[in-house]
Enzyme design. Structure first.
Site, short mmCIF file in Angstrom:
data_model
loop_
_atom_site.label_atom_id
_atom_site.label_comp_id
_atom_site.label_asym_id
_atom_site.label_seq_id
_atom_site.Cartn_x
_atom_site.Cartn_y
_atom_site.Cartn_z
N ARG A 656 88.44 17.91 34.93
CA ARG A 656 87.98 18.41 36.22
C ARG A 656 87.92 19.93 36.27
O ARG A 656 87.14 20.51 37.02
CB ARG A 656 88.88 17.88 37.34
CG ARG A 656 88.70 16.40 37.61
CD ARG A 656 89.39 15.96 38.90
NE ARG A 656 90.83 16.15 38.85
CZ ARG A 656 91.67 15.32 38.25
NH1 ARG A 656 91.22 14.25 37.63
NH2 ARG A 656 92.97 15.54 38.25
N TYR A 660 84.87 22.05 37.74
CA TYR A 660 84.95 23.09 38.77
C TYR A 660 84.27 24.38 38.32
O TYR A 660 83.59 25.05 39.11
CB TYR A 660 86.41 23.38 39.12
CG TYR A 660 87.15 22.19 39.70
CD1 TYR A 660 86.47 21.15 40.34
CD2 TYR A 660 88.54 22.09 39.59
CE1 TYR A 660 87.15 20.07 40.85
CE2 TYR A 660 89.22 21.00 40.10
CZ TYR A 660 88.52 19.99 40.74
OH TYR A 660 89.19 18.93 41.24
N TYR A 682 83.89 19.03 51.57
CA TYR A 682 84.52 17.97 52.37
C TYR A 682 85.77 18.49 53.08
O TYR A 682 86.58 19.21 52.49
CB TYR A 682 84.88 16.81 51.45
CG TYR A 682 85.53 15.63 52.11
CD1 TYR A 682 84.80 14.81 52.97
CD2 TYR A 682 86.86 15.31 51.87
CE1 TYR A 682 85.38 13.71 53.58
CE2 TYR A 682 87.46 14.21 52.47
CZ TYR A 682 86.70 13.41 53.33
OH TYR A 682 87.28 12.32 53.93
N HIS A 684 88.27 20.64 55.20
CA HIS A 684 88.42 22.08 55.33
C HIS A 684 88.18 22.69 53.95
O HIS A 684 88.85 22.32 52.97
CB HIS A 684 89.83 22.42 55.82
CG HIS A 684 90.01 23.86 56.19
ND1 HIS A 684 89.78 24.90 55.32
CD2 HIS A 684 90.38 24.43 57.37
CE1 HIS A 684 90.02 26.05 55.92
NE2 HIS A 684 90.39 25.78 57.18
N ALA A 797 92.36 9.03 55.84
CA ALA A 797 91.61 9.30 57.07
C ALA A 797 90.33 8.46 57.09
O ALA A 797 89.73 8.18 56.05
CB ALA A 797 91.26 10.79 57.17
#
Length: 852
Positions: A656, A660, A682, A684, A797
């Protein structure tokens, strides 16, 4: 999710036992032939609950030649089985009509209650709620006369109360029925009563309790030899296991239920079991083609049955499957279907609730009328005093009815006013009382289409206050608000109903006119002449406005393009010195904007959480990058079809950190090319995010303006969904692998949040799923401070308005066996009480040490 057609038909159509009708001596068999006929009737009743309905139908057909030899009660019993079979076969309208005719006959009380029970269920399946509740109330009036049938009718009452949202009352009725049958040695009655209790717990979202009741149901129904309710119990266990995230277990039970439903020919139950199987296959990422086929077949069946809730559940699973396969367009399409069908289901739910209330009202009214008649009968036996009492009672009744009518009228009027007020608030800006951004676009879209169809001119104007930030900074926000209110009022007066006016956000206003640019310019001049100084709290100040104008032509094929061109003209007006009107058709080209970078947050639910500022940055940027969930990505690409998906840099097994850096370079390449770039992330953009901070820092180091706009984070949603206040006990928030690798000590007296817990221990940065070893290592470390039975929370969430957040409470020691997504968060509640430090106040009051 509740599927009424599947559940009601199951227990209400079968809610009876054979050979249980009481017969008077006059109707008992008096000869060998009569005894043989009675045996055949009882055999038909037995097959009705122990075999496929085809078998009992065949026996009924075989008995047709001697039907005239049957007694009236035997014919009624045969008719009942035949009508029940019609309901099972799917012809519920015919079953309902026949049951209504049967109830008109002279029936024994126990048998009549049985017919009422089944008829209520069929009426509910056909969504004739008023009839269903009316029949239920009629049946309940016989409870004391036929206690042997009471449990089944109480089960019917429990289910119908569940449908109208009275889950507490539904559970009470089901438990009352269970207490009636537990004292008797009747395995089948116990089987039915247990299924009613399990169903009530299911609809109350008590999943673990419902699963336990389902296991008891399977045992009782096995002893009773009822294959349909055995299958129903297994289906219920599978459904509850899936609801708790135990999808492997749910798959096993779902497949057993499907096989057993198909063996007895119970079609509705079979399709319900298919949904459990498909959901579990999708959740465990197995046999997705089989899940696709099952869902397609199930959706076709439920569409034919017009069962909106079941259609919505099937569409939701298809959306999850499409997302699992990376088909974002299909996932969005299915999600839109879920929303559309759910709205229709809500209408049905309201109708069902209204029917329930209507029947309740009618029942109470009948009771009042009966009471009045009894009172009149008593009053008739009295003389003058009794007559006065009757008149008083009548007067009280009339007053009560008038008071009820007045109260209803007041409530209806209040409800109408509230709806009108809420609608007005949803369409207008609260500060200026002009239309809001969404309403202007809606009305403007229709007006723009009419203008293009008729060939009439159409012009868009974008207006904002020059140097509005200086007004706020110098005179205060109250002055800024008053400036916006005054400008809104002046615009409304100047336009005078000849166009559409709204506040777009901040200090920007949008005006849409059925006029050409010349008329628009004249109107703007009148507006500029109308502006005058404003006094707020003794301070007088003035302001100017800049405006961009664009008349619709061949270049603007949509309203959005027309407003965008007007907005660009406004930008040119600002660049040329402000306090002026610039037309998009002016020959002087606007200077190219300087390079810049803004990083914005999409929030967790883009449709709810995206701010006007975020949307404005997305619309106005020259280049848009996006790293968000599939639903947010689809919505953003609806605003900006050219948006670039940064998710394409991910790949299985890829580090990853390399991903990035590729994202960094993609964004910086466009920024260095001199473009205005907006990067959407996505939640904050500055919380647990490497790329946003890095690109902002690099842009600033290279002298390029860069800023970050906040968004709603998963942590903000967590505090709201779990009703937690970090200010009460404090909070310690860490990435799970960071906590595991480094020497960090948790503050057990406060709240501890561990993020990306599924990736615990992944130092290679290549894993995208949970591994038991990493989770066990995390648990082993936490056990230094917390007991193994400490209850923790796995939180996710909700990403869509129709979803609910995941809030699974598990014991610390059970964490390695739980289900995880990449974004699952571990919430560790405080352990014990806060302890006071009695010496802190003393130390704070001591003078500082002096130098010797």
């Amino acid at each position: 999710m509740l599927r009424p057609a599947a559940i009601a038909l199951l227990w209400l159509a079968f809610a009876w036992a054979p050979a249980a009708v009481a017969q008077s001596p006059a109707t008992a068999a008096s000869s060998a032939d009569d005894a043989a006929l009675e045996a055949k009737v009882q055999e038909i009743e037995r097959l009705a609950v122990t075999a496929h309905w085809h078998e009992s139908d065949a026996k009924i057909d075989a008995l047709a030649p001697v039907r005239d030899a049957l007694t009236s009660q035997q014919r009624h019993r045969i008719d009942y089985v035949y009508l029940r079979n019609r309901a099972l076969a799917g012809d519920q309208a015919a079953a309902l009509k026949g049951l209504a005719e049967l109830l008109k006959q002279d029936l024994p009380v126990a048998f009549r209650m049985r017919v009422y029970t089944t008829a209520t269920g069929v009426a509910a399946n056909l969504e004739d709620w008023q009839l269903a509740f009316a029949w239920l109330n009629d049946g309940l009036s016989y409870l004391d006369e036929a206690p042997e049938e009471s449990a089944k009718l109480l089960g019917a009452a429990s289910y119908l109360h569940t449908l109208v949202g009275e889950t507490g009352r539904a559970r009470e009725l089901a438990l009352q029925a269970l207490r009636l049958v537990e004292s008797k040695d009747n395995p089948r009655a116990l089987c039915l009563a247990l299924s009613d209790v399990a169903l009530a717990e299911d609809h109350a979202n008590h999943f673990s309790e419902a699963e336990a009741w389902r296991h008891r149901q399977i045992d009782a129904c096995t002893r009773a030899g009822d294959p349909v309710f055995i299958a129903n119990g297994k289906y219920g266990v599978g459904k509850m296991a899936a609801a708790q995230g135990h999808h492997v277990e749910a798959l096993k039970w779902g497949r057993e239920a499907l096989a057993e439903f198909e063996a007895v020919g119970y079609t509705v139950g079979a399709y319900s079991a298919r949904l459990v199987i498909a959901e579990s296959l999708i959740a465990t990422d197995r046999q997705l083609d089989q899940a696709q086929a099952m869902l397609a077949d199930t959706l076709a069946y439920y569409r034919k049955q017009k069962s909106d809730l079941a259609i919505a559940e099937t569409e939701a699973l298809l959306a999850k499957l499409a997302e699992k396969r990376g088909d974002l367009a299909a996932a969005l399409a299915h999600t839109q279907q879920v929303i559309q069908v759910s709205q229709a289901a809500e209408v049905v739910s309201r109708e069902r609730r209204l029917a329930y209330l209507q029947v309740q009202f009618d029942t109470r009214l009948k009771e009042q009328q009966i009471a009045l008649l009894e009172a009149e009968k008593q009053v008739a036996a009295l003389q003058v005093a009794a007559t006065k009492r009757r008149q008083l009672l009548l007067a009280v009744g009339i007053v009560a009815l008038l008071a009820t009518a007045i109260l209803l009228a007041v409530l209806l009027r209040h409800s109408f006013r509230e709806r009108r007020r809420y609608r007005w608030q949803s369409e207008h800006d609260g500060l200026t009382r002009l239309y809001n951004y969404q309403k202007v676009r809606k009305l403007g879209g229709a007006a723009f289409a009419r203008a293009r169809a008729t060939g009439k001119p159409f012009t868009a104007i974008v207006v904002d206050i020059d140097l509005f930030k200086q007004v706020n900074d110098r005179y205060g926000h109250a002055a800024g608000d008053e400036a916006l209110r005054s400008l809104g009022a002046w615009i409304r007066e100047t336009v005078d109903g000849r166009g559409i006016v709204g506040r777009s956000g901040g200090d920007e206003f949008t005006i849409l006119l059925d006029a050409d640019a010349t008329e628009a310019g004249a109107m703007l001049q009148r507006l500029r002449d109308r502006i005058e100084p404003i006094t707020v709290f003794g301070q007088t100040f003035g302001f100017n406005i800049s405006s961009g104008v664009c008349q619709a032509g061949d270049g603007a094929s949509t309203l959005e393009q027309l407003i965008h061109d007007a907005d660009q003209a406004l930008y040119r007006a600002k660049h040329e010195g402000r306090d002026r009107v610039v037309s998009a058709d002016d020959a002087v080209a606007a200077p190219a904007p300087e390079a810049g970078l803004v990083v914005v947050g999409s929030g967790i639910q883009f449709g709810r959480h995206a701010t006007e500022r975020c949307l404005s940055e997305i619309r106005e940027a020259q280049v848009v990058f996006c790293l968000a969930d599939p639903f947010a990505l689809a919505m953003i690409q609806g605003l900006r079809p050219d948006a670039i998906n940064l998710g394409r840099h991910y790949a299985p097994g890829k580090d990853r950190r390399q991903t990035y850096r590729e994202m960094d370079e993609a964004i910086m390449a466009e920024v260095r090319a001199g473009k205005q770039v907006c990067a959407v992330f996505y939640g904050h953009p500055g919380v647990f995010a490497d790329v946003p901070h890095r690109v902002v820092r690099r842009a600033r180091e290279e002298g390029i303006p860069a800023r970050m706009e906040p968004g709603i984070s998963a942590e903000a949603c967590l505090y709201a969904d779990l009703n937690l206040d970090p200010g009460q006990r404090g909070v310690q928030s860490m990435e799970a692998t960071h906590f595991l690798v480094h020497d960090r000590t948790p503050d057990v007296a406060g709240l501890v949040l561990l993020w990306q817990v599924a990736l615990s221990g992944d130092l290679s940065c290549t894993r995208l799923h949970a591994e038991r070893d990493g989770l066990q290592a995390l648990v082993d470390k936490l056990l230094r401070w917390y007991p193994p039975d400490h209850q923790v929370i796995l939180y996710e969430a909700a990403r869509l308005p129709i979803e609910s957040p995941r809030i699974d409470r598990v014991l610390l020691r059970d964490l390695p066996a739980a289900h995880y997504e990449e974004y699952t968060t571990l919430v560790i509640p405080p352990l014990g009480r806060l302890s006071d430090d009695p010496g802190s106040a003393l130390r704070a009051s001591e003078p500082p040490a002096t130098m010797q």
